[in-house]
Design a protein around this motif. Sequence first.
Motif, PDB file in Angstrom:
ATOM      1  N   HIS A   1       0.848  -1.184   0.000  1.00 18.61           N
ATOM      2  CA  HIS A   1       0.000   0.000   0.000  1.00 18.61           C
ATOM      3  C   HIS A   1       0.892   1.245   0.000  1.00 18.61           C
ATOM      4  N   PRO A   2       0.516   2.298  -0.751  1.00 21.21           N
ATOM      5  CA  PRO A   2       1.338   3.513  -0.792  1.00 21.21           C
ATOM      6  C   PRO A   2       1.652   4.083   0.589  1.00 21.21           C
ATOM      7  N   ARG A   3       0.676   4.071   1.488  1.00 16.80           N
ATOM      8  CA  ARG A   3       0.906   4.600   2.836  1.00 16.80           C
ATOM      9  C   ARG A   3       1.977   3.781   3.560  1.00 16.80           C
ATOM     10  N   THR A   4       1.904   2.458   3.429  1.00 16.44           N
ATOM     11  CA  THR A   4       2.864   1.588   4.096  1.00 16.44           C
ATOM     12  C   THR A   4       4.272   1.796   3.538  1.00 16.44           C
ATOM     13  N   GLY A   5       4.364   1.882   2.217  1.00 18.36           N
ATOM     14  CA  GLY A   5       5.667   2.123   1.600  1.00 18.36           C
ATOM     15  C   GLY A   5       6.293   3.426   2.061  1.00 18.36           C
ATOM     16  N   LYS A   6       5.465   4.450   2.195  1.00 19.04           N
ATOM     17  CA  LYS A   6       5.957   5.751   2.652  1.00 19.04           C
ATOM     18  C   LYS A   6       6.473   5.674   4.077  1.00 19.04           C
ATOM     19  N   ARG A   7       5.729   4.983   4.949  1.00 18.91           N
ATOM     20  CA  ARG A   7       6.151   4.883   6.353  1.00 18.91           C
ATOM     21  C   ARG A   7       7.406   4.030   6.494  1.00 18.91           C
ATOM     22  N   LEU A   8       7.533   2.978   5.700  1.00 16.75           N
ATOM     23  CA  LEU A   8       8.747   2.164   5.750  1.00 16.75           C
ATOM     24  C   LEU A   8       9.986   3.004   5.458  1.00 16.75           C
ATOM     25  N   LYS A   9       9.873   3.884   4.477  1.00 10.55           N
ATOM     26  CA  LYS A   9      10.991   4.768   4.151  1.00 10.55           C
ATOM     27  C   LYS A   9      11.254   5.763   5.274  1.00 10.55           C
ATOM     28  N   GLU A  10      10.200   6.366   5.800  1.00 10.35           N
ATOM     29  CA  GLU A  10      10.357   7.360   6.865  1.00 10.35           C
ATOM     30  C   GLU A  10      11.021   6.772   8.102  1.00 10.35           C
ATOM     31  N   PHE A  11      10.673   5.517   8.427  1.00  6.59           N
ATOM     32  CA  PHE A  11      11.191   4.887   9.642  1.00  6.59           C
ATOM     33  C   PHE A  11      12.488   4.115   9.402  1.00  6.59           C
ATOM     34  N   GLY A  12      13.015   4.146   8.182  1.00  3.78           N
ATOM     35  CA  GLY A  12      14.256   3.449   7.883  1.00  3.78           C
ATOM     36  C   GLY A  12      14.127   1.939   7.922  1.00  3.78           C
ATOM     37  N   LEU A  13      12.951   1.420   7.555  1.00  5.73           N
ATOM     38  CA  LEU A  13      12.699  -0.014   7.647  1.00  5.73           C
ATOM     39  C   LEU A  13      12.655  -0.708   6.290  1.00  5.73           C
ATOM     40  N   THR A  14      12.828   0.037   5.224  1.00  2.00           N
ATOM     41  CA  THR A  14      12.685  -0.535   3.879  1.00  2.00           C
ATOM     42  C   THR A  14      13.684  -1.643   3.623  1.00  2.00           C
ATOM     43  N   GLU A  15      14.938  -1.408   3.953  1.00  2.00           N
ATOM     44  CA  GLU A  15      15.970  -2.418   3.691  1.00  2.00           C
ATOM     45  C   GLU A  15      15.731  -3.681   4.497  1.00  2.00           C
ATOM     46  N   ARG A  16      15.249  -3.518   5.744  1.00  3.59           N
ATOM     47  CA  ARG A  16      14.974  -4.684   6.576  1.00  3.59           C
ATOM     48  C   ARG A  16      13.891  -5.546   5.943  1.00  3.59           C
ATOM     49  N   LEU A  17      12.879  -4.907   5.373  1.00  5.79           N
ATOM     50  CA  LEU A  17      11.811  -5.649   4.717  1.00  5.79           C
ATOM     51  C   LEU A  17      12.304  -6.287   3.428  1.00  5.79           C
ATOM     52  N   ASP A  18      13.046  -5.517   2.637  1.00  8.93           N
ATOM     53  CA  ASP A  18      13.514  -6.001   1.337  1.00  8.93           C
ATOM     54  C   ASP A  18      14.453  -7.196   1.457  1.00  8.93           C
TER      55      ASP A  18
END
Length: 385
Positions: A252-269
């Motif tokens: 979801h766009p909202r979730t993707g945005k929050r993952l980036k804001e919280f620095g969690l994108t790499e952990r998920l990827d």
Amino acid sequence: MTNNKLLINNSRNIVCIIVGTRPGIIKMSPLIRECEHRGLEHFVLHTGQHYSPEMDNVFFRDLGLKLPKHHLKHIREYVTHGAKTGMMLMGIEKLLMEERPRVVLVCGDANTNLAGALAARKLHCIIGHVESGLRSNDWRMPEEHNRVIMDHISELLFAPTEETAQNLRKDNVRGKIIVTGNTIVDAVMQNIKIARSKSTILLDLGLKNNSYFLMTIHREENVDNPYILADLIECIKLVIRFFKKEIIFPLHPRTGKRLKEFGLTERLDSIKGLRIIEPLGYLDMLVLLEQCAVVLTDSGGLQEEACILEVPCVTLRENTERPETVLVGANVIAGTNPRTVKAAVEKMLSVARTWTNPLGDGRAAERIIDEVQKVLKDDVSGLPC
């Protein structure tokens, strides 16, 4: 009722259907079709609350519906609840004053529907709240505020189940309560055959029936909290490691945005066995849901659709406003603790998919439009509001 009568004398005998979110478009689609089938004059007003094509216009195409007559612009520029709701309220009010409908239909609990109901209330239109009476009893949820407010200012309360009707009675609402069933049943029954014949999503993703889990998260109380969002990432890791099944995760766009804001994108990827994909159209999502082993979600709509399609559901929240799905054994409330979620998935993998759908028989739209036509035909001086 003096103001109502004055307005009715100056209004047109037409219906306004307000949408603005993916669930709203889907749940209102049977009502739009029913109006078209009966030749009932109506128009659709889209608030533009969902701002990406994948979450918005594509659903009209998938559902075979005409594009809305009115579409508010620039709503996505306003990021807070108050600002966005206020801008929608202004835009809706202006269009209602131009069109002068006698009845306004809103559905669910999004800010779109609150803005529509408030605008209609101030203009003395007759408000029909589709899917009224739902309660999570979680005051952290903005949706819960919206539901309660809308139920108290609507004349026609279309409750999907007897349980939701009882919630309305407990709240001592003034409007007329009508148990109709949920229009999501109508929508699923009308579209699942089309989805099976048209969607190629399983082939596109190289998936086999029952070989994967489906997961979605987007609720504000989940994704706007960095600690809860981090817990959900740990849930994904544990579930994949224990059950050895791939998780398909439309982001979801909202979730993707929050993952980036919280620095969690790499952990998920970095999670092996997790496939992150773009948001899907309605038909593709129906097929992906129908053929998964278990769905993990914080979406109310997916809880309902899973129940209808006999797919076991694990709800990633501490509560649900769809308790009927839990009572029949189609759904379990797991929260966001990884161990609890893992246990819930294990339980739902072994459940027999033989529950009875508690949400309706697929004729909710007929019952709702029957009531609307009574209002359009008759003197409404007896309405409670």
